[in-house]
Design a protein around this motif. Sequence first.
Motif, mmCIF file in Angstrom:
data_model
loop_
_atom_site.group_PDB
_atom_site.id
_atom_site.type_symbol
_atom_site.label_atom_id
_atom_site.label_comp_id
_atom_site.label_asym_id
_atom_site.label_seq_id
_atom_site.Cartn_x
_atom_site.Cartn_y
_atom_site.Cartn_z
ATOM 1 N N UNK A 145 -7.023 -54.976 -31.181
ATOM 2 C CA UNK A 145 -6.990 -54.941 -30.169
ATOM 3 C C UNK A 145 -7.484 -56.065 -28.498
ATOM 4 N N UNK A 146 -8.937 -56.380 -28.938
ATOM 5 C CA UNK A 146 -8.612 -56.960 -27.984
ATOM 6 C C UNK A 146 -8.049 -58.575 -28.270
ATOM 7 N N UNK A 147 -8.028 -59.034 -29.105
ATOM 8 C CA UNK A 147 -7.452 -60.075 -29.930
ATOM 9 C C UNK A 147 -6.046 -59.909 -29.098
ATOM 10 N N UNK A 148 -5.003 -59.200 -29.175
ATOM 11 C CA UNK A 148 -3.826 -58.475 -28.574
ATOM 12 C C UNK A 148 -3.975 -58.707 -26.726
ATOM 13 N N UNK A 149 -4.539 -58.392 -26.246
ATOM 14 C CA UNK A 149 -5.177 -58.060 -25.156
ATOM 15 C C UNK A 149 -5.597 -59.049 -24.602
ATOM 16 N N UNK A 150 -6.278 -60.235 -25.427
ATOM 17 C CA UNK A 150 -6.574 -61.552 -24.964
ATOM 18 C C UNK A 150 -5.067 -62.402 -25.094
ATOM 19 N N UNK A 151 -4.757 -62.367 -25.800
ATOM 20 C CA UNK A 151 -3.332 -62.399 -26.426
ATOM 21 C C UNK A 151 -1.899 -62.346 -24.602
#
Length: 123
Positions: free
Chosen positions: A64-70
């Motif tokens: 989820x954190x990676x998706x928000x980063x992208x």
Amino acid sequence: MEPTRKDVYIIALPVEEDKGLDSPITEHFGKTPLFLLVEISKEKIRSFTVEKNPFLDSEKHRGVAVAKFLVKKKVEIVLARKIGEGSYSVLKGNLIKIYKIPENIKTSQEAINLLREGKLERI
């Protein structure tokens, strides 16, 4: 009135190591050490950068954190082999298109070529 079509898109691919467009694809979206971010137009690849996954060592909700980063990186298309439910929900909720990279595709360039040819399955 028709929706406007963009001429340039930013694509993200999870990669194992930095070899530019020849970077090898990793198996899992959230656990990738790096992301290849590619700015692409209909005619050509305009530019690319490799970014470290800032959440690689996170214990919980890494995907989820990676998706928000992208999302913050203004990515519009993600190419991946496997993607978790949380990551998928965040990306889809932000209108980011997700395409599955087949197992036989080894490099980012191969995956990008298939996307441009319309040969990747949208998930």
